[in-house]
Design a protein around this motif. Structure first.
Motif, short mmCIF file in Angstrom:
data_model
loop_
_atom_site.label_atom_id
_atom_site.label_comp_id
_atom_site.label_asym_id
_atom_site.label_seq_id
_atom_site.Cartn_x
_atom_site.Cartn_y
_atom_site.Cartn_z
N HIS A 38 0.77 -1.25 0.02
CA HIS A 38 -0.04 0.20 -0.01
C HIS A 38 0.83 1.28 -0.02
CE1 HIS A 38 -3.43 -2.51 1.92
NE2 HIS A 38 -3.37 -2.78 0.76
N LEU A 39 1.78 1.10 0.77
CA LEU A 39 2.98 2.16 0.99
C LEU A 39 3.60 2.41 -0.24
CD1 LEU A 39 4.44 4.64 2.46
CD2 LEU A 39 5.97 2.82 3.10
N VAL A 40 4.06 1.69 -0.98
CA VAL A 40 4.94 1.81 -2.20
C VAL A 40 3.93 1.74 -3.34
CG1 VAL A 40 6.47 0.48 -3.70
CG2 VAL A 40 6.84 0.29 -1.25
N LEU A 41 2.96 1.54 -3.58
CA LEU A 41 2.17 1.49 -4.85
C LEU A 41 0.98 2.58 -4.75
CD1 LEU A 41 1.79 -2.47 -5.59
CD2 LEU A 41 3.34 -0.83 -6.36
N PHE A 240 13.99 0.03 -11.98
CA PHE A 240 12.84 -0.22 -12.55
C PHE A 240 12.87 -1.42 -13.33
CE2 PHE A 240 11.02 3.58 -11.01
CZ PHE A 240 9.82 3.36 -10.73
N MET A 241 14.16 -1.32 -14.04
CA MET A 241 14.58 -2.50 -15.03
C MET A 241 14.67 -3.80 -14.30
SD MET A 241 14.47 -1.49 -18.23
CE MET A 241 15.34 -2.86 -19.18
N GLN A 242 15.08 -3.80 -13.27
CA GLN A 242 15.16 -5.05 -12.39
C GLN A 242 14.00 -5.46 -11.81
OE1 GLN A 242 18.43 -5.89 -12.95
NE2 GLN A 242 18.45 -4.00 -13.88
N ASP A 243 13.08 -4.58 -11.10
CA ASP A 243 11.74 -4.85 -10.87
C ASP A 243 10.86 -3.13 -10.54
OD1 ASP A 243 10.16 -7.09 -9.43
OD2 ASP A 243 9.82 -5.41 -8.30
N PRO A 244 9.82 -3.29 -11.03
CA PRO A 244 9.06 -2.14 -11.09
C PRO A 244 8.72 -1.62 -9.45
CG PRO A 244 8.43 -3.47 -12.80
CD PRO A 244 9.16 -4.39 -12.07
N ILE A 245 8.44 -2.92 -8.78
CA ILE A 245 8.04 -2.56 -7.44
C ILE A 245 9.12 -1.75 -6.60
CG2 ILE A 245 6.95 -3.68 -5.37
CD1 ILE A 245 5.54 -5.30 -7.15
N LEU A 246 10.23 -2.56 -6.81
CA LEU A 246 11.59 -2.10 -6.09
C LEU A 246 11.98 -0.72 -6.43
CD1 LEU A 246 13.84 -5.29 -5.82
CD2 LEU A 246 12.40 -4.11 -4.22
N GLY A 247 11.73 -0.40 -7.84
CA GLY A 247 11.74 0.99 -8.42
C GLY A 247 10.94 2.09 -7.77
N ALA A 248 9.59 1.62 -7.68
CA ALA A 248 8.70 2.44 -7.05
C ALA A 248 9.17 2.50 -5.43
CB ALA A 248 7.37 1.93 -6.87
N ALA A 249 9.66 1.55 -4.71
CA ALA A 249 10.19 1.59 -3.55
C ALA A 249 11.09 2.56 -3.20
CB ALA A 249 10.59 0.23 -2.97
#
Length: 409
Positions: A38-41, A240-249
């Motif tokens: 919820h926090l990240v997205l 973001f290329m590695q993982d979009p969620i980690l990029g958003a984090a």
């Protein structure tokens, strides 16, 4: 019933967003995953959008106010050979050098991305048990040879990056000194034409303490935002290329920084203006004591009071600056917590590889540095604008006092 049908709408939206990004979680996932997603997205992107809209509205308001003021009251764009606008003066006098700095800054970004990608390739493609031989110029390389090639390319990348930054700093230093010499010369020439005022004793301070940061900022005007902003965007793109969620984090803490740090900087700006004015008052008081015939005992008390006021102002500036630095360091340290928790969970779930997580953690270590430099650039911009305005005000007041003295004489 599945949790997505009984949960609030925002929870359903978080689930749908995560599913769209290729990550499914539900009631079998750990409890802490739900608030983290919820926090990240949801929360962080919403706050970031609010900060961006606020910043855009402030910029548009300032431009509209400037346009309205220019229509109502025409102003002279130049004074004593200096533009009334700091940015316009720097661009007009150094635009050719700024262009070369821009090209050199942009050329460093592909090398930076390569230096971020290579450690991931080494961990995943060489050090992993499932190593696949690399074919290079018709030869199949062993794991050791593959490691040597990638390590050599990595060494070349960091060498090129170091050489490029060295050349960039040398060119920036040359531009800064040239711009500073021009500013001091124009100020000195105008002062020479108006030497009958009472403010002539302030010239050494204006040419030294107040003018020197302006020269340093002129070298950073284009190179620093492009270099550090480009570095920030390159690292974000890599994440973001590695993982979009980690990029958003990685952007989770950014809204708090965008809201709190400029607010604290405005306090520093106000205190900086007070310090400059108090230094001017101190310089005028000391100049009056140079003549024994005009020296009065009361001026000693006034000088002591001025020194106490300067100490008080500088202590307040130090408190706010150190609090800002501590707050920024704390907020920056929160992001790796999300990486270790969410990223570690993604590795366990085999969503990303261990090499990708290590690469993201290493990239974020470099992510905080350009972000700090951009905030420092904002602080430097505000501080330099104040100093430049004070230099112009000094010249204008010197000319006004000279006119009054000539009229009375």
């Amino acid at each position: 019933m599945p949790p997505e049908h009984t949960s609030p709408h925002y929870h359903s939206f978080a689930l749908e967003t995560a599913n769209w990004l290729g990550f499914r979680y539900g009631e079998t996932s750990p409890e802490w995953v739900h608030p983290a997603m919820h926090l990240v997205l949801l929360l962080a992107p919403a706050l970031l959008a609010v900060c961006a809209a606020t910043l855009l509205g402030r910029v548009l308001h300032l431009r509209l106010s400037h346009s309205t003021a220019s229509l109502v009251k025409p102003t002279n764009d130049h004074f004593a050979g200096l533009d009334c606008n700091l940015i316009a003066h720097i661009v007009r006098t150094t635009r050719r050098q700024q262009f070369f700095l821009l090209l050199l800054s942009l050329s460093l970004l592909p090398v930076l991305y390569l230096s971020l990608e290579l450690p991931k390739q080494i961990v995943n493609n060489v050090l992993s048990k499932s190593h696949t031989p690399l074919s290079l110029l018709g030869y199949d390389l062993t794991a050791t040879q593959h490691l040597a090639v990638l390590s050599g390319v990595f060494l070349l990348a960091i060498t090129l990056n170091g050489v490029g930054k060295y050349l960039l700093n040398v060119l920036k230093g040359r531009l800064a000194e040239r711009c500073l010499r021009r500013l001091r010369l124009l100020t000195y020439r105008h002062w020479r034409k108006h030497t009958w005022g009472t403010r002539k004793s302030e010239l050494p301070q204006v040419l030294g303490q107040e003018a020197e940061p302006i020269g340093g900022f002129s070298a950073d005007l284009v190179a620093l935002p492009v270099t550090q902003g480009g570095t920030l965007i390159t690292i974000l793109l890599f994440m973001f290329m590695q993982d979009p969620i980690l990029g958003a984090a990685a952007l989770t803490i950014l809204p708090l920084q965008l809201f709190l740090l400029p607010f604290l900087q405005r306090i520093v700006n106000r205190l900086s203006r007070e310090r400059i004015q108090e230094m001017r008052n101190l310089a005028r008081g000391l100049a009056g004591q140079l003549n024994p015939s005009q020296d009065r005992p009361g001026e000693v008390l006034a000088t002591a009071a001025s020194l106490r006021q300067l100490e008080h102002i500088r202590r307040r500036i130090h408190r706010v600056k150190f609090f800002t630095k501590a707050l920024n360091n704390f907020l920056t340290a929160l992001t790796p917590f999300l990486f270790y928790s969410l990223g570690g969970y993604f590795v366990l779930e085999e969503r990303i590889t261990l090499g990708a997580l290590i690469a993201v953690l290493a990239a974020h270590k470099d992510f905080s540095a350009p972000l700090k430099e951009l905030f420092r650039f904002y602080q430097q911009l505000e501080d330099t604008k104040i100093r430049y305005k004070e230099v112009l005000r000094f010249l204008m007041e010197q000319e006004e006092e000279d006119k009054k003295t000539s009229a009375n004489g």
